[in-house]
Design a protein around this motif. Structure first.
Motif, mmCIF file in Angstrom:
data_model
loop_
_atom_site.group_PDB
_atom_site.id
_atom_site.type_symbol
_atom_site.label_atom_id
_atom_site.label_comp_id
_atom_site.label_asym_id
_atom_site.label_seq_id
_atom_site.Cartn_x
_atom_site.Cartn_y
_atom_site.Cartn_z
ATOM 1 N N SER C 271 0.835 -1.208 0.000
ATOM 2 C CA SER C 271 0.000 0.000 0.000
ATOM 3 C C SER C 271 0.872 1.262 0.000
ATOM 4 O O SER C 271 0.358 2.356 0.184
ATOM 5 C CB SER C 271 -0.926 -0.009 1.215
ATOM 6 N N PHE C 272 2.173 1.114 -0.193
ATOM 7 C CA PHE C 272 3.082 2.268 -0.270
ATOM 8 C C PHE C 272 3.607 2.349 -1.710
ATOM 9 O O PHE C 272 3.686 1.319 -2.404
ATOM 10 C CB PHE C 272 4.244 2.105 0.714
ATOM 11 N N ARG C 273 3.929 3.548 -2.158
ATOM 12 C CA ARG C 273 4.483 3.771 -3.507
ATOM 13 C C ARG C 273 3.708 2.979 -4.565
ATOM 14 O O ARG C 273 4.299 2.294 -5.396
ATOM 15 C CB ARG C 273 5.974 3.411 -3.524
ATOM 16 N N ILE C 274 2.394 3.091 -4.493
ATOM 17 C CA ILE C 274 1.565 2.245 -5.356
ATOM 18 C C ILE C 274 1.613 2.658 -6.815
ATOM 19 O O ILE C 274 1.143 1.936 -7.683
ATOM 20 C CB ILE C 274 0.085 2.190 -4.880
ATOM 21 N N ASP C 275 2.200 3.821 -7.081
ATOM 22 C CA ASP C 275 2.270 4.237 -8.482
ATOM 23 C C ASP C 275 3.579 3.835 -9.137
ATOM 24 O O ASP C 275 3.824 4.166 -10.300
ATOM 25 C CB ASP C 275 2.067 5.757 -8.588
ATOM 26 N N ASP C 276 4.394 3.119 -8.395
ATOM 27 C CA ASP C 276 5.682 2.705 -8.953
ATOM 28 C C ASP C 276 5.645 1.205 -9.263
ATOM 29 O O ASP C 276 5.773 0.364 -8.375
ATOM 30 C CB ASP C 276 6.797 3.010 -7.948
ATOM 31 N N PRO C 277 5.490 0.847 -10.541
ATOM 32 C CA PRO C 277 5.371 -0.582 -10.881
ATOM 33 C C PRO C 277 6.636 -1.383 -10.546
ATOM 34 O O PRO C 277 6.568 -2.596 -10.386
ATOM 35 C CB PRO C 277 5.102 -0.574 -12.388
#
Lengths: 350, 350, 350
Positions: C271-277
């Protein structure tokens, strides 16, 4: 349990050459196949009676075979004729030998009572040796019980599905009603398919612009021998007009290796364009490709049966041929079993 | 069933190095082999008593081994000395440890009653550690019951056939009559072969233009230890003239892995041209090549026995050694069994 | 013996696409999985009731599947709707169909009494479909009984050893005492690990220069569903200060394939840095690498159990979770068995 008093196909003739010691498991028995100097095939228990080493790892010496573990030598009748370092040969040193006949291109073996081995019982595979027919031999080893292969050969409705893109071509074959007749040791199946399309593989062999009639007419006899006439002709032609027709004859034999594996010997002969080897090659490759389709399906069926809990199959009208054949086989097995338990000495009993 | 109160070869010394955790199945038991810091070999049940994870996947920590599933740590006596997250260690947390001895280049294990593990019973493999002998170690894993390998080692008539082109060279070895003497825990075999030809592999080691005498003299003792003197000399020389002779000594050990597989440790030492490493290499490779011939034959024999219906073997005069040895083994097994069922407390029973 | 009246995970949704005929063995039964035209999953006995050919080798036709051995066609309710060459279809021609539900990304199957298949019993795998979580799906096929995988998931002390270099990082996890609570159909485990180091894989995801607190909080419920909250935060921060913390949620499911093999479906959401694939990929690969460590250990454990003589395991305090879970499972199995033998007609018995 296998039928014993009958002729099984043990090998193609070219599988046993002058110097070959071929090991082949037949009906669960490891059998050594070789030829005497004059070319006669010999089938002998492959297990040396001394220490159970396999004779096919031995050495052919004239008409004899020598076990290459401790050097025992057996003649073509199975009698031990030499024990290195020992002068007296115990009579127990004997290999079981099976009646064997080469008939046309197949080597046949009789694994039951040798007294009953009557060569006239060997089915007639005429197209294997006939100036008007051309063909090439094929072989597959199945990981399946032989009965599932028999079932397959007794219901050609599968051509429409398993062989849709090879030997089939339309659902018409499955829709046609075959005529099934019982024979003394098998069944006869006649399946005419009228007003249909050619099979995909026919396209490489002839030209059929309109509808065709196809025919499949065969005997399937114990222990698993198929003798099949098939072909096709234009549906527009009169019944007795075979202009442009293609005629085939196929001999096929299933021989159990074990309860769970089966030897399959087969060929498909053609009587048209017999001087064109490309046609022979095309016919042979078409049959092989299709029979690999069968193998994939039947081995998958066997695996399904092996891994799932026992459950009855639901019989259909199209199973008539295989039901009849299994009945024939069952009766012959029962007769064989009862004749084994009641020999002549039994007859003497009051 | 395996004999338990005897020394088995568990490994070559070089198979267990300072950091090795070797898993080896012996007599059906998965055993962990490793060395303490001072080099003493340790043999312990490989199955962690907690959740049955294998200890060889663990970590060596000093003289201890830690199971890397849940972290239990055992010392070289098999006692659990640490359970992560738990202060009290249940006394049941103990691995079985087997008496182990390194003697010359073999690590021996005693899998029976530890009280009876007497190191003086370890057979003398002198040539492994002797300034006048040179050799290299070999190992094979057989897919066969160990008794079929013992049989093979107890009847050298097979040299004429299995090893025709390697250790054999003529039917004379099979034709020679060996002298077989019973020993307390094995048999002694003496097989002189006079006026014969050298073996094919001798051609790379010496020159024998005329006939030769060969000798094979060995003890084969439980549980499967072969100690063999062999060699050849010119048949023209006097009995006590060993000019140009080649002498060999071989130590071999069969140790059951399971009922159907066997460890085979072996070497062939030579006492001639000991400063030429090419000779050592040639002797070693010749033996390995020949022993692969045995392996192929014996595994084929085992497979034949596994897949065909049970049938008695027919004994020959040449089977004397192996019959005697199996008798010795049978008696020792019976004695072991009866001593297991009647312990001291039984003696007290009126 | 497997629990039947419960929801098992049969597949990831992406394993059954619009044209897929997936064969998967579940609880020893070969099951065909496919989708109707409107996307609804169908689970049907894969064995055609006619001659036991596998339907997954057949052809999808609309909502139906056609067996490609003899052409029988079944609809999504399992009813046979076509038999080539036969007008009347016997009512016995019916495939068993299992209740199936797609819930979030898993396809669930109910292999017990269809009357009892209550969708509200499906566990909540919320993180599979939630805007604040990111993840990728994984799958492994184990050669081990499913209970040994359950055991593993019920005692995280193994993180310190099996996963020392991946998910673990120190013996502290094994040393921590978990709180185990019984649930109606499973157990709840809470294992806080205070003042420890991050796991090796955390190093790729965040920065923790000092000591950290880690948490593992999960429910493990029948038939083998793990729902896990885990994470870590700086030990220096106040209890309610989650600055720089990493939070994970994992859904995992074990489904028996056979008694000796198991499907394992799993994912680990962050649930952290969810925009980093790249973070999603790193988290997923770390879990997969670690779960292969489990697989190697558990399959080795299974092999040890299979090949060595039966012997009791020695239970430790750390086995509390798995002992409790097996008790729950045992009670449910017993209840299922007794309800099978005493149906309504039993109730009538005086």
């Amino acid at each position: 349990m296998f039928l014993k008093n009958c002729w099984y196909v043990a090998a193609w003739d070219h599988e046993v050459l002058a110097d070959t010691l071929l090991s082949r498991t037949l009906l669960g028995n490891s059998v050594l196949l070789y030829r005497t100097e004059d070319g006669k095939p010999v089938a002998m228990d492959n297990r040396c009676c001394h220490r159970h080493a396999p004779l096919h790892m031995g050495r052919k010496e004239g008409d004899c075979v020598r076990c290459m573990y401790h050097g025992l030598k057996y003649d073509a009748s199975g009698r031990c004729v030499e024990v290195p370092g020992q002068d007296v040969i115990p009579p127990k040193l004997k290999q079981r030998v099976y009646p064997t006949v080469q008939c046309r291109r197949w080597i046949w073996i009789w694994m039951g009572d040798p007294e009953k081995a009557d060569e006239s019982l060997i089915p007639d595979t005429f197209s294997m040796q006939h100036p008007e027919w051309r063909w090439s031999p094929s072989y597959l080893l199945y990981k399946a019980n032989y009965l599932y292969i028999c079932d397959n050969l007794l219901d050609f409705s599968h051509l429409s599905y398993v062989h849709e893109k090879t030997l089939g071509g339309s659902p018409n074959i499955a829709e046609a009603r075959p005529e099934v007749t019982r024979l003394p040791t098998g069944v006869r199946v006649n399946r005419p398919v009228r007003g249909t399309v050619p099979a995909p593989y026919h396209g490489r062999l002839g030209s059929f612009p309109g509808k065709v009639n196809r025919w499949f007419h065969y005997d399937f006899i114990v222990p698993g021998i198929l003798l099949l006439h098939s072909g096709l002709k234009s549906a527009d032609n009169a019944e007795d007009d075979f202009t442009g027709a293609l005629s085939f004859h196929s001999c096929q034999a299933v021989t159990p290796e074990t309860e769970s594996s089966t030897h399959y010997f087969f060929m498909l002969a053609h009587s048209f364009r017999i001087d064109d080897p490309v046609v022979t090659e095309s016919v042979t490759q078409s049959q092989r490709a299709a029979f690999i389709e069968d193998k994939i399906m039947i081995e998958a069926q066997q695996q399904m049966i092996d891994t799932s809990s026992a459950q009855p199959m639901v019989p259909l009208a199209s199973d008539l041929g295989l039901v009849q054949y299994r009945r024939v086989l069952h009766e012959l097995l029962e007769a064989e079993r009862s004749s084994e338990t009641s020999g002549p000495e039994r007859v003497m009993t009051p």
